[in-house]
Scaffold this active site. Structure first.
Site, PDB file in Angstrom:
ATOM      1  N   CYS A  95      56.430  56.052   0.913  1.00 45.19           N
ATOM      2  CA  CYS A  95      56.914  54.961   1.759  1.00 45.19           C
ATOM      3  C   CYS A  95      56.116  53.683   1.505  1.00 45.19           C
ATOM      4  O   CYS A  95      55.027  53.713   0.927  1.00 45.19           O
ATOM      5  CB  CYS A  95      56.801  55.351   3.233  1.00 45.19           C
ATOM      6  SG  CYS A  95      57.901  56.693   3.738  1.00 45.19           S
ATOM      7  N   CYS A 176      61.736  54.064   2.645  1.00 48.67           N
ATOM      8  CA  CYS A 176      61.154  54.234   3.971  1.00 48.67           C
ATOM      9  C   CYS A 176      59.983  53.272   4.151  1.00 48.67           C
ATOM     10  O   CYS A 176      59.415  52.774   3.181  1.00 48.67           O
ATOM     11  CB  CYS A 176      60.697  55.679   4.183  1.00 48.67           C
ATOM     12  SG  CYS A 176      59.614  56.320   2.876  1.00 48.67           S
TER      13      CYS A 176
END
Length: 287
Positions: A95, A176
């Site tokens: 992420c 993400c």
């Protein structure tokens, strides 16, 4: 060594190899020669040197790719035909590192090279293996067509376009944390709904997984400055993000992106002014 000089040397060292990777010439219209050796070789390079923590069967990935393309008409390969290929190389991506782009190809990869935090589609195994290659099959033959492949614009289910569409969708679905989008403010429609970012990646982003969409608009140092965070198609992009519940930021004066452009010509007046600012900042932090 002065701060600016060392910074420029560092950037130049990273950027120089990027200019050596040219795409195929217009005359090479068929499947890239030796494509099997190239794809499998890149797979081994990626899993051995670039990301040795990964464990993939490169030969199996090739077999599934081959099955998706050969025995198919050159304009009849869909994203779904590549499902088994991507299943064989499923990759967990960290992420806060996803970097998307549109019409900024050269600059975005220079940016990712000097800011290793970022991760582009071309940094994934799929992107690394198939980047700048051409391929198509033959419905009546059990091999690739090395003589002639159609242009992307000829058909909606072009085998190369379909793979990149599938790869882009997979990449965006995995995004993400804080993600970044680099767009070209020196052209009309920097955000284009027909581009891969506008038509595939944006719609595949999940607002429950993505914390912020950080838009970076970059213009050529010598102009023109056609679009920015407050005008043009960037405003349309912000509207789409808001309507889907994304939080966002936008900047059109990122200093690192400006310096990367200055590397090619340090004599530009803007680059001279920017160099002075950097040196002043360095002096302040060292005192």
């Amino acid at each position: 060594m002065p701060f600016l000089t060392s910074f420029i040397i560092s950037i130049t060292t990273w950027i120089a190899p990027l200019h050596l990777c040219s795409s195929q010439t217009p005359g090479q219209l068929g499947t890239t020669a030796n494509i099997r050796h190239i794809v499998i070789g890149r797979c081994f390079t990626y899993t051995t040197l670039i990301n040795p923590s990964l464990r993939f069967d490169c030969e199996e990935i090739w077999r599934r790719f081959e099955e998706a393309v050969i025995h198919q008409a050159s304009c009849n390969v869909t994203e779904d035909d590549y499902n088994q290929v991507f299943h064989a190389m499923s990759q967990i991506q960290p992420c806060d590192r996803f970097l998307f782009w549109s019409k900024t190809r050269t600059l975005v990869h220079s940016y990712a090279a000097v800011v290793p935090h970022f991760w582009t589609l071309e940094d994934t195994l799929a992107g690394y293996m198939f980047n700048e290659l051409i391929w198509c099959g033959q419905e009546e033959d059990s091999d690739f067509d090395f003589n002639s492949c159609p242009e992307w614009s000829v058909c909606r289910t072009h085998p190369v376009f379909s793979l990149w569409k599938r790869a882009s969708q997979t990449f965006a679905e995995a995004a993400c944390g804080n993600i970044t989008v680099l767009l070209n403010g020196s052209i009309v429609n920097a955000f284009n709904r027909k581009s891969m970012f506008g038509s595939v990646e944006l719609d595949s982003l999940n607002p429950h997984r993505v914390k912020y969409v950080n838009i970076k608009v970059v213009t050529n140092l010598d102009g023109p400055q056609i679009e920015s965070c407050s005008q043009g198609s960037i405003v349309d992009l912000i509207h789409v993000l808001r309507s889907r519940g994304f939080r966002w930021t936008c900047t059109d004066s990122d200093p690192t992106l400006m310096i990367l452009q200055c590397v090619q010509d340090l004599t530009r007046p803007y680059c001279q002014r920017h160099a002075s600012i950097l040196l002043q900042q360095q002096n302040l932090t060292s005192n």
